[in-house]
Design an enzyme around this catalytic site. Structure first.
Site, PDB file in Angstrom:
ATOM      1  N   TYR A 180       0.861  -1.183   0.000  1.00  0.00           N
ATOM      2  CA  TYR A 180       0.000   0.000   0.000  1.00  0.00           C
ATOM      3  C   TYR A 180       0.903   1.241   0.000  1.00  0.00           C
ATOM      4  O   TYR A 180       1.466   1.603   1.027  1.00  0.00           O
ATOM      5  CB  TYR A 180      -0.894  -0.068   1.246  1.00  0.00           C
ATOM      6  CG  TYR A 180      -1.889   1.058   1.445  1.00  0.00           C
ATOM      7  CD1 TYR A 180      -2.015   2.132   0.564  1.00  0.00           C
ATOM      8  CD2 TYR A 180      -2.739   1.044   2.540  1.00  0.00           C
ATOM      9  CE1 TYR A 180      -2.944   3.142   0.778  1.00  0.00           C
ATOM     10  CE2 TYR A 180      -3.677   2.042   2.771  1.00  0.00           C
ATOM     11  CZ  TYR A 180      -3.762   3.091   1.883  1.00  0.00           C
ATOM     12  OH  TYR A 180      -4.678   4.093   2.106  1.00  0.00           O
ATOM     13  N   LYS A 210      -1.201  -1.214  -4.266  1.00  0.00           N
ATOM     14  CA  LYS A 210      -2.286  -0.241  -4.102  1.00  0.00           C
ATOM     15  C   LYS A 210      -1.601   1.103  -4.110  1.00  0.00           C
ATOM     16  O   LYS A 210      -0.841   1.423  -3.192  1.00  0.00           O
ATOM     17  CB  LYS A 210      -3.016  -0.495  -2.778  1.00  0.00           C
ATOM     18  CG  LYS A 210      -3.999   0.589  -2.396  1.00  0.00           C
ATOM     19  CD  LYS A 210      -4.711   0.186  -1.131  1.00  0.00           C
ATOM     20  CE  LYS A 210      -5.458   1.285  -0.394  1.00  0.00           C
ATOM     21  NZ  LYS A 210      -5.512   2.592  -0.944  1.00  0.00           N
TER      22      LYS A 210
END
Ligand SMILES: CC(=O)N[C@@H]([C@@H](O)[C@H](O)[C@H](O)CO)[C@@H](O)CC(=O)C(=O)O
Length: 357
Positions: A180, A210
């Site tokens: 992330y 992400k």
């Protein structure tokens, strides 16, 4: 488990953690006690409190009771069947480890046979906590884990960051792992493109990125340099999703898909059909809303208020240090949603008027 598992694609709602008013009430309770000067007065006031429901020190601050309804809303009303739990929007870093475990468990349980994938964000400042959460995600049957870079004592090089991520991933060796990337919040500016270079040698469970940043050069290069892999490239800036689709995004994780999922799915469909002018119309329309709320001040608290308003499911207040969205914000957001045809009077359901109150 063979990798890659089923590929994560399409829209992924970054779920909100519904809360009760108890966190806020507890603050008042504490202030009340702090104002007392003697032990006997404190004792007396505490006894008084015990007899007053509204001032009782309550432990339950998360409203687990609405999660089932929330799953149904995402699937049926927004056409969103993937979720990202305990991330930024879910205030994951503001929850205790025990709360994070309970929240993750509730989403997995309620999402069973309804959702396609439940990804749990397990990032934490402590490697041990992250590993505990990763292991727990595997035990409860989540579909993947994601981790942000630790952001207090920071990793300064790619290798250090990879070593940290590797240790977390190893705690859940059967689960797909997503990095992330959210440099504006973590302050860790290591480029995603650099991080992905050779990542499978270190983290065999790595399955995707992400990417919550506006650097489309970095994002594009992540896609370009990993074409041989089956990675998921999930974009995290909702107002720029169309540009990322052009760059090769395979999906998107975001807060607005909680209540603008249907509209964004129409954009994805138009893009898929190669109707770029229609897709652009949808993106501009979404941008008009986001641009409007950003100017008013937009973050997790405001997302909670908008979601309460649009879905009718009470999301409650945020946890400190965040502050509740103001009534003025909610009223303006409501008017804008209506003017853009994102919301009609008939969409408003009982209970949603408490948003931002
Ligand atoms: C900084 C931030 O909260 N970004 C959001 C976006 O969805 C963002 O709310 C949206 O693009 C509006 O600016 C997501 O990337 C966050 C997210 O996916 C998460 O909650 O983990």
């Amino acid at each position: 488990m063979a990798f890659p598992k089923k590929k994560l694609q399409g829209l992924v709602a970054a779920t909100i953690t519904p809360m009760t008013e108890n966190g806020f009430k507890k603050d008042w309770h504490q202030l009340f006690l702090n104002a007392s000067v003697t032990c006997s007065q404190i004792k007396q006031k505490t006894c008084d409190c015990m007899n007053r429901q509204d001032l009782l020190p309550v432990t339950e601050e998360i409203n687990f009771s609405v999660i089932g309804q929330y799953v149904d809303y995402l699937v049926k009303e927004q056409g969103v069947k993937n979720i990202f739990v305990n991330g930024t929007t879910g205030e994951g870093l503001s929850l205790s480890v025990s709360e994070r475990r309970q929240v993750a468990e509730e989403w997995v349980t309620k999402g069973k046979d309804k959702l396609d994938q439940v990804i749990i964000h397990v990032g934490a400042l402590s490697l041990k906590e992250s590993q505990e959460l990763a292991q727990h995600a595997a035990e409860i049957g989540a579909d993947g884990i994601a981790v942000i870079a630790p952001f207090f004592l920071k990793p300064w090089t790619k290798d250090i960051l990879i070593n940290f991520l590797k240790e977390v991933a190893a705690a859940a060796p059967a689960l797909p792992f997503y990095y992330y990337h959210i440099p504006a919040l973590t302050g860790v500016k290591i480029r995603a493109e650099e991080l992905l270079d050779g990542i499978l040698d270190k983290i065999p469970t790595f399955q995707g990125l992400k990417f919550s940043d506006t650097d489309l050069l970095d994002f594009g290069q992540c896609v370009d340099q990993n074409r041989q892999q089956q990675f998921a490239f999930l974009f995290g800036v909702d107002e720029q999703l169309l540009s990322a689709l052009v760059m090769g995004a395979t999906g998107a994780v975001g807060s607005t898909y909680n209540y603008l999922g249907k509209k964004t799915n129409q954009m994805l469909e138009a893009f898929e059909q190669k109707d770029f002018s229609l897709a652009l119309n949808y993106q501009f329309c979404i941008q008009r809303f986001i641009n409007f709320v950003v100017k008013l001040g937009f973050g997790v608290s405001q997302t909670k208020a908008i979601m309460t308003l649009v879905s009718g499911i009470p999301m409650g207040p945020p946890r400190l240090p965040l502050q509740k969205a103001s009534r003025e914000f909610t009223d303006s957001a409501e008017a804008k949603l209506k003017s853009l045809d994102f919301l009609s009077f008939t969409d408003l359901k009982d209970g949603n008027l408490e948003a931002g109150s």
